[in-house]
Design an enzyme around this catalytic site. Structure first.
Site, short mmCIF file in Angstrom:
data_model
loop_
_atom_site.label_atom_id
_atom_site.label_comp_id
_atom_site.label_asym_id
_atom_site.label_seq_id
_atom_site.Cartn_x
_atom_site.Cartn_y
_atom_site.Cartn_z
N LYS A 1 0.77 -1.12 -0.05
CA LYS A 1 0.21 -0.01 -0.23
C LYS A 1 1.10 1.23 0.15
O LYS A 1 1.98 1.54 0.78
CB LYS A 1 -0.75 0.36 1.23
N SER B 1 -9.70 0.17 7.06
CA SER B 1 -9.22 0.07 4.99
C SER B 1 -8.56 -1.46 4.97
O SER B 1 -8.29 -1.05 3.42
CB SER B 1 -8.44 1.14 5.25
N SER C 1 -9.88 2.10 2.88
CA SER C 1 -9.00 3.23 1.74
C SER C 1 -7.86 2.11 1.41
O SER C 1 -7.51 2.14 0.03
CB SER C 1 -7.84 4.16 2.65
#
Ligand SMILES: [Mg+2]
Ligand SMILES: [Zn+2]
Lengths: 519, 98, 503
Positions: free
Chosen positions: A89, A188, A164
């Protein structure tokens, strides 16, 4: 192995084949890079990646292959996951690759240091495929708040992949990576896992070092694994977790029985608590249906299902939307155009540093980041602190007490991960409150620091999209999640006749028309 | 509905160093009022006897020994700087001292 | 620049008003590494060489507390007679400023590590004034701004500024007093004495280099006035960064006079920060207190509470050195110095040196003679601290022994001392190497005396005539002829003998 098998295999299966020298890491890594080239780019590409790390990934793969070929100590010293590629990420800093946090304000920034989890991944020689897309500074539930455009859900390219960490989940769901790292502040990792049919785990707060994860809300953030199987997540959490002297909130507890627990996978004799408040009104029918089927499967396997009540969870979302933006407003203050990142000069008027900071932050942050910074500034400001931030911290205590009471009656808790399946891109973009509701079931775990795991629970009848099942365990009992999660996974896969992702539509057809090369 | 005026938002934006147009201030004032309405029940949830929790997992006395570790070179330190001069970060004029 | 402020004479101000003081003193700790990062805590290095990603507030970094800094803070708290918190936390103080890498300062807010203490401050005449300490808390220093362009090098009118973050993250302890009332006209003197006492304490504890010229100890001085006899405090001003003892005294005096003029003319004092100007010995208005001072403190989520066990606190207490004031009292009595003698020794900064010299075997009187009479002057010329000249207590004892044993006269001893300072060896080695031997055989002396008397017959006559004090001229001639290597006392005796005059 066929090419298709190279990318659809689980990380643990790949690891075994690599160890047995049935396949080389270079082949595996190249297959994933090719897949990224095939499905990620273009107008209707998945767009899971913000940066693809081709050369370095292949170099690491070749190192692993060389060590294996050399045999002896070199081969014996290799980590079980050595040579299995991974996606990161883009909130986690990496030397040699840009880290953007999905924000214009960090566009082009190169970290001079590696996050602790990245150091561990490099030491274990997992080729890093690249950096995955996210809502700006991890603020969102759809990855639409990325400054670099949204990620698409591999199950339906017109739908959101969750957020996210939509990029990491979509990459794993689209067979662009067997493993990924995410961060979970309010869901997330788990919510994107739910809507993409993948596995995602938020470990106990402090189980994985946060050093090098760009802070969103420090007291809630946790790095965790994203994968296609429960065992793969256990392997990855065991690799990246553990005490880190660079993180003062890091736990010294051993978390070394996760893989064993995932391999064991049992529920017999366990008490499984259904959280009354996490279901019912506001939850999609297809989500509820799959959830209740899962409960039946668990009962059938020897678990006792009990109902527990967590009355203060009704305040959790509110408390979260006070604590999180408060910490955000402070954590994001450092992005000011002085030391790194974007600097924007005011168009007119006096050229003072104060105005340069104001213009930089105005141009560098997107709407959601600004909204949360302003909300957090409000919640912390003189005269409001006690009513907002102070009260929210008290709710945290109440939520923890609810968990304690619930765990007195049940060994693990269970709920749907998200109230709905993936919604359409743009559907909730202009309605922040509707967007925030996606995290209603995942937020309590962050407030209390307890671990949570989301695994695929099947497809909703009404839209054919994945449904996530969330398991929660007491703090430090991450192993319990993996044990129960692996058991439920095998019960479900037995029912489906294979992994859920086998039912996902072929992306090559959907993206073929506009596919371009690697970005 | 919570009373959050455009002036309130202008003040918050100033505290947060984000320049905002009049239109943005108006829009933000409306959104903020909505969000605050949605979360304000939190202030009634807990009585005065409930302690605040700032860390989910309680720990204390986590220290580092006083040993010198690594430093960046000035070049590394300044590598991402928007503007630099004489091995230092360069910033436009500062209005007043803090 | 603001218009020059009106001031009232200090005496008139004191007739009409009572001053109330308050101080925030920042002490930089001399730990090896920084408060929250492992970068070195070193003064004066090249810009941005003592920084790592934590000090620069890079994305993703986290702080970790330096144990030694906590211990130093507890020691300071104990030395200031404070309670040490059972548990305390760090907090973030949020404000944007380019010397603050995260745009918040990690500090302590409602839970300081030390609170509710006091410090007895001795004024010049021996009056002791008790200053109540509200708190001492831990925090981090900011980087250093250099303002470029413009005429003055000041922030006003600068074109741009350069930032060096070497100092960012250096551990600080901020010591905050309670309001100090009752100092009256001695307020300026007390201000100086208080800061001096704090400086002495932290230096004595060994937790800070305490060099004010390097900013190791920095003072913000709060002043307000209330009409004589009133008990409600007036509006205060805060004069920032008054960084020498002399300036502290002058700044407080100036602010008292300025406030008095404002109040006497019926005006109201503005609550604001003031900037101190050493050149004009005045303050000018800085930023008024405003909404911008909403620092939005909240507990630092990246750090966990500091919970000093009582055992730990007692262990640290046991390591505390004798407080400077008590130590001074003890030494003055033990050495038998007069008040003025002792004050001179203190002001010259040689208490410790004398203590060591006495311990090495010199009498207190001899130790004082050497340090105050010889070494302090040489140190001043060399512009270093007396202790930095390189004269060991053992060398002084040895040198003193040579004089008392009649091997050197004072003048020669001075030359030997120069040789010791120049690194030529021990006093005996210097004496031998330089051929400095006191002439004790009378024959060569008598020859020199005869020559001197012959050279100045009129002086010889005067002495014969009873003007014994004129002997000095002949002694001088002899000493010159013997290059100073004669015992002046013996020379005088021999001259008088020669001339048949009794002393
Ligand atoms: Mg202050
Ligand atoms: Zn301070």
């Amino acid at each position: 192995m066929s090419l298709n098998e190279l990318i659809t295999s689980s990380a643990s299966a790949l690891a075994e084949k690599l160890a047995a020298k049935e396949v080389s890491s270079e082949e595996v890594t190249r297959a994933h890079l090719d897949r990224i080239a095939e499905v990620d780019g273009g107008e209707r590409g998945v767009h899971a990646f913000l940066h693809v790390n081709t050369e370095e990934a292949l170099a690491v793969a070749r190192e692993v292959d060389a060590a294996r070929a050399a045999g002896g100590d070199d081969a014996a010293a290799l980590h079980p996951l050595a040579g299995v590629p991974i996606a990161i990420k883009d909130l986690i800093v990496t030397v040699g690759q840009p880290t953007t946090a999905g924000s214009r304000i960090l566009e082009g920034w190169m970290s001079p240091y590696d996050a602790t989890v990245i150091k561990k991944i490099r030491a274990a020689k997992l080729p890093i495929l690249g950096k995955t897309n996210l809502d700006e500074f991890a603020m969102g539930s759809s990855t639409e708040h990325s400054a670099f455009g949204p990620t698409r859900n591999p199950w339906d390219l017109d739908r959101i992949p969750g957020g996210s960490g939509g990029g990491s989940a979509a990459a794993v769901a689209a067979f662009e990576a067997p493993l990924a790292l995410g961060t979970d502040t309010g869901g997330s990792i788990r919510q994107p896992g739910a809507v993409t049919g993948t596995v995602g785990v938020k470990p106990t707060y402090g189980a994985v070092s946060r050093y090098g994860a760009i802070a969103m809300a420090s007291s809630l953030d946790q790095i965790g694994p994203v994968s296609r199987t429960v065992l793969d997540s256990a392997l990855l959490q065991e690799l990246v977790g553990g005490y880190d002297p660079f993180d003062s909130t890091s736990l010294t507890d051993p978390f070394d029985t996760l893989v064993a627990a995932a391999k064991e996978g049992s529920v017999a004799g366990l008490r499984i608590g259904v959280v009354k408040e996490l279901g019912g009104e506001g939850y999609q029918a297809g989500v509820e249906a799959r959830f209740h089927e899962a409960l039946e499967l668990l009962k059938g396997a020897g678990a006792t299902v009990v109902e527990v009540s967590c009355p203060n969870f009704q305040y959790a979302l509110g408390a979260y939307y006070l604590i999180m933006p408060s910490e955000v407003s402070s954590n994001l203050a450092k992005f000011d155009g002085v030391r790194y990142g974007l600097r924007v000069l005011p168009k007119d008027g006096p050229m003072t540093i104060e105005r340069v900071m104001g213009a930089t932050r105005a141009a560098g942050f997107g709407d959601e980041a600004k909204r949360r910074i302003i909300l957090g500034t409000y919640a912390l400001s003189a005269g409001y602190y006690d009513a907002y931030y102070g009260s929210a911290q008290k709710v945290r205590t109440l939520v923890q007490r609810d968990f304690e009471a619930a765990f007195a009656k049940a060994d693990v808790l269970i709920s749907p991960t998200a109230p709905t399946t993936a919604f359409r891109l743009g559907e909730k973009l202009d309605d922040p409150l509707a967007m925030y509701l996606n995290d209603v079931a995942t937020i309590p775990a962050n407030l209390a620091g307890v671990p949570g795991l989301s695994l695929p629970g099947g497809l909703a009848d009404e839209d054919g999209l994945p449904v996530g099942i969330q398991l929660l365990a007491p703090a430090r009992q991450d192993a319990r999640l993996y044990r129960v999660g692996a058991a439920l996974e095998s019960l479900l896969e037995a029912q489906w006749g294979g992994p859920l992702l086998a039912k996902a539509p072929s992306l090559t057809a959907a993206t073929a028309a506009t596919t371009e090369g690697v970005k | 509905m919570a009373e959050i005026t455009r002036d309130d938002v202008a003040h918050l934006a100033q505290l947060a160093r984000i320049e905002m147009s009049e239109a943005e201030l108006d829009k933000m004032a409306g959104e903020l009022a909505h969000i605050v309405d949605a979360v304000k029940s939190v202030s009634e949830a807990a009585g005065p006897d409930v302690p605040a929790t700032s860390h989910p997992i309680p720990l204390s006395n986590v220290f580092r020994e006083d040993v010198v570790g690594h430093v960046l070179t000035p070049a590394e330190a300044l590598s991402g700087a928007p503007d630099a001069d004489e091995d230092r970060f360069r910033v436009p004029a500062i209005l007043d001292e803090e | 620049m603001a218009a020059t402020d009106e001031i009232l004479s200090f005496d008139e101000a004191m007739e009409r008003f009572d001053p109330v003081l308050g101080f925030e003193v920042h002490v930089e700790l001399n730990t090896k590494s920084k408060m929250f990062s492992s970068a070195p805590n070193v003064f004066g290095d090249d810009p941005n060489t003592n920084v790592n990603e934590v000090d620069l507030g890079m994305p993703g970094v986290l702080p970790v507390v330096n144990r030694a800094a906590v211990e130093s803070s507890i020691k300071i708290g104990l030395a200031l007679n404070c309670e040490i918190a059972e548990s305390c936390r760090f907090a973030r103080k949020n404000y944007f400023y380019p010397d603050t890498p995260k745009n918040f300062q990690t500090s302590q807010y409602d839970e300081p590590i030390a609170h509710d203490g006091w410090l007895d401050v001795e004024l010049e005449d021996g009056t002791v004034f008790r200053v109540e300490i509200e708190r001492a808390h831990m925090e981090e220093d900011a980087g250093k701004l250099t303002h470029m362009g413009g005429a003055t090098g000041r922030i006003q009118g600068a074109d741009y500024s350069l930032v060096d973050y070497n100092r960012a993250g250096v551990p600080l302890v901020e010591i905050v007093t309670k309001p100090i009332v009752g100092a009256g006209s001695r307020a300026p003197e007390l201000a100086r004495a208080y800061v001096s006492a704090v400086r002495e304490i932290v230096k004595n504890l060994g937790v800070s280099d305490a060099r004010m010229e390097r900013g190791n100890v920095r003072c913000d001085a709060n002043v307000s006035l209330m009409p004589k006899g009133a008990d409600k405090f007036g509006t205060r001003s805060e004069t920032k960064n008054v960084n020498s003892l002399r300036s502290v005294e002058h700044a407080v005096r100036f602010e008292i006079q300025r406030h008095a003029a404002v109040l006497a003319s019926g005006g109201t004092v503005t609550q604001e920060t003031r900037h101190w100007h050493e050149d004009t010995r005045t303050t000018t208005a800085g930023r008024p207190k405003s909404d911008a001072d909403d620092y939005r403190y909240f507990p630092e989520p990246d750090l966990v509470p500091v919970v000093p066990s009582r055992e730990w606190v007692e262990e640290l207490r046991a390591t505390l050195p004798e407080p400077p004031a008590e130590r001074r009292k003890r030494l003055k009595e033990a050495w038998g110095y007069a008040d003025a003698e002792f004050r001179d020794v203190v002001n010259a900064g040689v208490v410790e040196a004398i203590e060591e010299t006495v311990a090495a075997g010199a009498s207190p009187q001899a130790a004082r003679k050497w340090w105050m009479g010889e070494i302090v002057g040489r140190a001043k010329t060399a512009d270093v601290d007396p202790a930095e000249l390189g004269v060991t207590p053992a060398a002084i004892v040895e040198l003193n022994g040579l004089v008392e044993g009649g091997k050197l006269n004072n003048k020669m001893a001075g030359q030997v001392l120069d040789g010791v300072i120049a690194g030529e060896g021990t006093p005996t080695q210097v004496m031998e190497a330089r051929g400095l031997v006191l002439v004790s055989d009378d024959r060569p002396l008598l020859e020199a005396i005869d020559a001197a008397l012959a050279a100045q017959p009129d002086v010889a006559d005067k002495i014969r005539g009873g003007k014994v004090q004129a002997v000095g001229a002949i002694v001088g001639g002899v000493m010159k002829a013997t290059r100073g290597q004669a015992d002046a006392g013996r020379v005088k005796e021999l001259i008088l003998e020669r001339l048949g005059v009794s002393a």
